[in-house]
Enzyme design. Structure first.
Site, PDB file in Angstrom:
ATOM      1  N   ASN A 162      51.809  11.771 -42.735  1.00 11.75           N
ATOM      2  CA  ASN A 162      50.725  12.735 -42.899  1.00 11.75           C
ATOM      3  C   ASN A 162      51.343  13.961 -43.560  1.00 11.75           C
ATOM      4  O   ASN A 162      52.004  14.767 -42.907  1.00 11.75           O
ATOM      5  CB  ASN A 162      50.145  13.074 -41.520  1.00 11.75           C
ATOM      6  N   LYS A 180      54.498  14.988 -41.406  1.00 10.07           N
ATOM      7  CA  LYS A 180      54.540  14.392 -40.061  1.00 10.07           C
ATOM      8  C   LYS A 180      54.667  12.879 -40.206  1.00 10.07           C
ATOM      9  O   LYS A 180      54.119  12.304 -41.142  1.00 10.07           O
ATOM     10  CB  LYS A 180      53.256  14.714 -39.286  1.00 10.07           C
ATOM     11  N   ARG A 235      47.897   9.234 -44.605  1.00  9.66           N
ATOM     12  CA  ARG A 235      46.636   9.939 -44.436  1.00  9.66           C
ATOM     13  C   ARG A 235      46.291  10.607 -45.765  1.00  9.66           C
ATOM     14  O   ARG A 235      47.065  11.413 -46.278  1.00  9.66           O
ATOM     15  CB  ARG A 235      46.789  11.010 -43.362  1.00  9.66           C
ATOM     16  N   HIS A 242      37.810  14.392 -41.135  1.00 12.17           N
ATOM     17  CA  HIS A 242      38.255  14.002 -39.776  1.00 12.17           C
ATOM     18  C   HIS A 242      37.811  12.580 -39.430  1.00 12.17           C
ATOM     19  O   HIS A 242      37.698  12.221 -38.260  1.00 12.17           O
ATOM     20  CB  HIS A 242      37.729  14.978 -38.700  1.00 12.17           C
ATOM     21  N   LEU A 249      37.687  19.509 -32.266  1.00 10.40           N
ATOM     22  CA  LEU A 249      37.917  20.957 -32.324  1.00 10.40           C
ATOM     23  C   LEU A 249      39.413  21.231 -32.339  1.00 10.40           C
ATOM     24  O   LEU A 249      40.082  21.178 -31.298  1.00 10.40           O
ATOM     25  CB  LEU A 249      37.265  21.644 -31.114  1.00 10.40           C
ATOM     26  N   GLY A 250      39.941  21.487 -33.519  1.00 10.03           N
ATOM     27  CA  GLY A 250      41.347  21.851 -33.650  1.00 10.03           C
ATOM     28  C   GLY A 250      41.405  23.064 -34.546  1.00 10.03           C
ATOM     29  O   GLY A 250      40.436  23.825 -34.642  1.00 10.03           O
ATOM     30  N   ARG A 305      39.067  29.135 -41.380  1.00 10.95           N
ATOM     31  CA  ARG A 305      37.972  28.817 -42.329  1.00 10.95           C
ATOM     32  C   ARG A 305      36.640  29.287 -41.751  1.00 10.95           C
ATOM     33  O   ARG A 305      36.434  29.228 -40.542  1.00 10.95           O
ATOM     34  CB  ARG A 305      37.915  27.304 -42.576  1.00 10.95           C
ATOM     35  N   ASP A 323      44.456  31.371 -33.331  1.00  8.13           N
ATOM     36  CA  ASP A 323      44.842  30.446 -32.267  1.00  8.13           C
ATOM     37  C   ASP A 323      43.957  30.640 -31.046  1.00  8.13           C
ATOM     38  O   ASP A 323      43.886  31.733 -30.484  1.00  8.13           O
ATOM     39  CB  ASP A 323      46.310  30.719 -31.927  1.00  8.13           C
ATOM     40  N   ARG A 340      44.249  29.694 -28.008  1.00  5.39           N
ATOM     41  CA  ARG A 340      44.948  30.148 -26.788  1.00  5.39           C
ATOM     42  C   ARG A 340      45.117  31.658 -26.780  1.00  5.39           C
ATOM     43  O   ARG A 340      44.875  32.327 -25.773  1.00  5.39           O
ATOM     44  CB  ARG A 340      46.347  29.526 -26.734  1.00  5.39           C
ATOM     45  N   GLY A 367      43.130  19.622 -30.598  1.00  6.21           N
ATOM     46  CA  GLY A 367      43.840  20.678 -29.853  1.00  6.21           C
ATOM     47  C   GLY A 367      42.977  21.498 -28.910  1.00  6.21           C
ATOM     48  O   GLY A 367      43.285  21.623 -27.712  1.00  6.21           O
ATOM     49  N   GLU A 378      45.005   9.784 -34.519  1.00  6.43           N
ATOM     50  CA  GLU A 378      44.782   9.418 -35.921  1.00  6.43           C
ATOM     51  C   GLU A 378      45.929   8.555 -36.445  1.00  6.43           C
ATOM     52  O   GLU A 378      45.714   7.669 -37.270  1.00  6.43           O
ATOM     53  CB  GLU A 378      44.652  10.692 -36.767  1.00  6.43           C
TER      54      GLU A 378
END
Ligand code: AMP
Length: 394
Positions: free
Chosen positions: A9, A16, A93, A181, A209-210, A241, A283, A285, A328, A380
């Protein structure tokens, strides 16, 4: 020798990978890792299936390691750490398959050319996705190169869901909703029956939702509508975005603020979403931990939009049997899930607050809930490995 599939990916600043071995008809994870910080602060880590580090390497800050260098490092790592495995195929990917590619495809130089034609449709992602394919084809490896598309799962959608209200000639020329996605949604659709047979045969909305975020209506295992469109900037607000905005806003910015296409691209892809609304972070978090008023507003707006889209997607299926959260934020944020589902109570979802504390797989709706709610971690990479395996054994 055990046959294996390597999954790649390739993003703008990271590569990755994972390796799956085919054992007794099953694909088992053997290695995974990434080379991140390309061009800035490159760092490689390769781990085994238990997360034990097998190899690490850090380059000096500013070292100009690009995708070619990353592939060379990864190839050397794979040569050294795949004893007893024969990599039969690389599964890649690829963000865009256009209208043409509704299935994964084994790529030869002629196919690669056709895939390069979609670069203008996804200029930020497609070139990076295709580069490892080109490098591996040029390397003369015997392993097959299989491209798996983020758009493919949505290709069956009825035309009415894919079209914009633009002149017909433009729809025919490919200016339409593609959706993204797809590999994540396809994975969720492939495992849903194990948990909820009624949902798998019926009407489900999946929240992916990431950092990138979208939602998909899946009816009897097929995508019927999704929030992303011609590009991956449409639909929900995301990390950076903006999601859907009135196209008139963009015309206004061009006319009144003299912004050109590149400035608008920066605005809508990199300076908006959670980051732009909060002024604090992209982020989730960090926003949950912040006391800043705009951080709270950004999260509230994100959940409000997701709840609105839920109703819209449910309408395309004339009802709803289940919702699934993944990626995530979807897998790890009880707060976001609760905020969205509280606004969906009228659709028949009753949240089990205790069950919702989990991070990872769980049913988070009460036993009496008319609509079931799930958290299902996406995979994925496994979906790509399955596709690559199927393509080379077809
Ligand atoms: P992804 O693009 O799927 O890797 O998702 C990245 C997003 O997931 C970021 O916004 C993270 O803040 C968010 N995320 C990861 N872990 C958590 C967590 N424990 N709580 C809330 N958000 C999280």
């Amino acid at each position: 020798m055990t046959e294996a599939i390597a999954v790649l990916n390739a993003g703008s600043s990271s590569l990755k990978f994972s390796v799956f071995a085919a054992v007794d008809g099953d694909l088992q994870l053997r290695l995974r890792g990434q080379l991140e910080g390309l061009f800035t602060a490159p760092k490689f880590v390769g781990k085994d299936a238990d997360g034990v580090v097998q190899s690490e390497h850090t380059w000096p800050v500013g070292f100009q390691l690009g995708h070619e260098g990353a592939m060379a490092h990864l190839t050397a790592f794979l040569d050294a750490h795949t004893d007893g495995l024969r990599i039969k195929a690389f599964g890649h990917r690829v963000v865009h398959g256009g209208v043409e590619f509704a299935e994964p495809v084994c790529v030869d130089p002629a196919t690669l050319k056709r895939l390069e034609a979609f670069v203008p449709l996804a200029p930020l992602h497609q070139p990076n996705n295709l580069l490892p394919i080109r490098l591996l084809l040029e390397s003369g490896t015997k392993a097959a190169q299989v491209a798996c598309f983020d758009t493919a799962f949505h290709r069956d959608q009825p035309l009415i869901a894919q079209m914009y209200a633009l002149p017909h000639e433009m729809t025919a020329a490919g200016i339409r909703r593609y959706g993204f996605h797809g590999l994540s949604y396809e994975y969720i659709a492939s495992v849903l029956a194990q948990h909820d047979e009624r949902a798998a045969a019926g009407r489900t909305v999946v929240f992916h939702l990431g950092n990138g975020a979208s939602m998909c209506a899946i009816h009897a295992g097929r995508s019927v509508a999704t929030t992303m469109g011609f590009t991956a900037v449409d639909g929900l607000p995301m990390g950076t975005r903006c999601g859907s905005v009135d196209p008139g806003v963009l015309l206004y910015l061009m006319d009144q603020r003299g912004m050109d296409a590149r400035a608008i691209e920066k605005l809508i892809y990199h300076r908006s979403g959670l980051l732009g609304m909060s002024g604090v972070s992209s982020d989730c978090r960090a926003l949950e931990e912040s006391d800043d008023r705009n951080a709270k507003l950004a999260l509230d707006h994100f959940c409000y939009r997701a709840a609105r889209e839920l109703a819209s997607l449910a309408a395309t299926m004339a009802g709803l049997d289940a919702v699934v959260f993944t990626a995530g934020i979807g897998e790890n944020s009880p707060t976001v899930r609760a905020k969205i589902l509280e606004q969906a109570a009228w659709l028949g979802v009753a949240l089990d607050r205790e069950a919702n504390r989990v991070r990872g797989f769980a049913r988070i709706s009460t036993a009496a809930s008319a609509v079931s709610a799930w958290v299902i971690p996406t995979n994925e990479e496994l979906m790509i490995a399955r596709h690559a395996w199927r393509v080379i054994h077809a």
